[in-house]
Write a protein that holds these residues in place. Structure first.
Motif, mmCIF file in Angstrom:
data_model
loop_
_atom_site.group_PDB
_atom_site.id
_atom_site.type_symbol
_atom_site.label_atom_id
_atom_site.label_comp_id
_atom_site.label_asym_id
_atom_site.label_seq_id
_atom_site.Cartn_x
_atom_site.Cartn_y
_atom_site.Cartn_z
ATOM 1 N N TYR A 1 0.809 -1.211 0.000
ATOM 2 C CA TYR A 1 0.000 0.000 0.000
ATOM 3 C C TYR A 1 0.844 1.263 0.000
ATOM 4 C CZ TYR A 1 -4.097 -2.823 1.094
ATOM 5 O OH TYR A 1 -5.126 -3.728 1.052
ATOM 6 N N ASN B 1 4.930 6.102 -2.045
ATOM 7 C CA ASN B 1 4.479 4.875 -2.702
ATOM 8 C C ASN B 1 4.854 3.656 -1.859
ATOM 9 O OD1 ASN B 1 7.246 4.750 -3.197
ATOM 10 N ND2 ASN B 1 7.022 4.251 -5.372
ATOM 11 N N ASP C 1 -3.684 3.549 1.124
ATOM 12 C CA ASP C 1 -4.452 3.370 -0.105
ATOM 13 C C ASP C 1 -3.714 2.451 -1.053
ATOM 14 O OD1 ASP C 1 -6.984 4.727 -1.369
ATOM 15 O OD2 ASP C 1 -5.506 4.537 -2.978
ATOM 16 N N ASN C 2 -4.478 1.812 -1.940
ATOM 17 C CA ASN C 2 -3.833 0.885 -2.876
ATOM 18 C C ASN C 2 -3.234 1.597 -4.079
ATOM 19 O OD1 ASN C 2 -6.029 1.484 -4.484
ATOM 20 N ND2 ASN C 2 -7.066 -0.439 -4.108
ATOM 21 N N SER C 3 -3.385 2.936 -4.154
ATOM 22 C CA SER C 3 -2.816 3.682 -5.268
ATOM 23 C C SER C 3 -2.021 4.883 -4.783
ATOM 24 C CB SER C 3 -3.920 4.169 -6.209
ATOM 25 O OG SER C 3 -3.383 5.028 -7.202
ATOM 26 N N PHE C 4 -0.810 5.014 -5.242
ATOM 27 C CA PHE C 4 0.015 6.176 -4.925
ATOM 28 C C PHE C 4 -0.550 7.445 -5.550
ATOM 29 C CE2 PHE C 4 3.491 8.796 -4.003
ATOM 30 C CZ PHE C 4 3.989 9.390 -5.155
ATOM 31 N N LEU C 5 -1.397 7.300 -6.589
ATOM 32 C CA LEU C 5 -1.920 8.455 -7.304
ATOM 33 C C LEU C 5 -3.127 9.082 -6.604
ATOM 34 C CD1 LEU C 5 -1.660 7.118 -10.949
ATOM 35 C CD2 LEU C 5 -0.020 8.520 -9.679
ATOM 36 N N THR C 6 -3.630 8.443 -5.561
ATOM 37 C CA THR C 6 -4.778 8.992 -4.840
ATOM 38 C C THR C 6 -4.397 10.300 -4.155
ATOM 39 O OG1 THR C 6 -5.722 6.813 -4.469
ATOM 40 C CG2 THR C 6 -6.463 8.577 -3.013
ATOM 41 N N ASP D 1 -8.564 4.386 1.170
ATOM 42 C CA ASP D 1 -9.106 3.113 1.636
ATOM 43 C C ASP D 1 -9.243 3.043 3.155
ATOM 44 O OD1 ASP D 1 -7.260 1.252 -0.900
ATOM 45 O OD2 ASP D 1 -9.269 2.128 -0.969
#
Length: 123
Positions: free
Chosen positions: A32, A52, A99-104, A111
């Protein structure tokens, strides 16, 4: 059950430093991206910094660039926020985010959240 537990907040004077920590359990931490958001009463929660999953890429809000540093220790399932040269406008509740995305970048998409820790900077 996912748990994110922040620590390290407090009351400091302008120009001082603080280090926030967030301990994570219940998920494979190294899968994550991790970040910090902050919120003041009456305002929307805003992103401060993100890192990340591997710890090789970071994002900072313009307001904290050059003063704050985010880092993580995947062996200890922890993420940190080193805050230097603190200003009164940094006063807020700081939340750890996973979160499962660094781009969030938006709080609605995060999440998992910690419970928050208060940072107060006096002038």
């Amino acid at each position: 059950q996912v748990q994110l537990v922040e620590s390290g907040g407090g009351l400091v004077q302008a120009g001082d430093s603080l280090r926030l920590s967030c301990a994570v359990s219940g998920r494979t931490f190294s899968n994550y991206a991790m970040g910090w958001f902050r919120q003041v009463p009456g305002k929307e929660r805003e992103i401060v910094a993100f890192v990340n999953a591997q710890g090789t890429d970071t994002y900072y809000a313009d307001s904290v660039k050059g003063r704050f540093t985010i880092s993580r220790d995947n062996a200890k399932n922890m993420v940190f926020l080193q805050m230097n040269s603190l200003k009164p406008e940094d006063t807020a509740v700081y939340y750890c985010a996973m979160d499962n995305s660094f781009l969030t970048r938006t709080p609605r998409a995060i999440d998992y959240w910690g419970q928050g820790t208060q940072v107060t900077v006096s002038s």
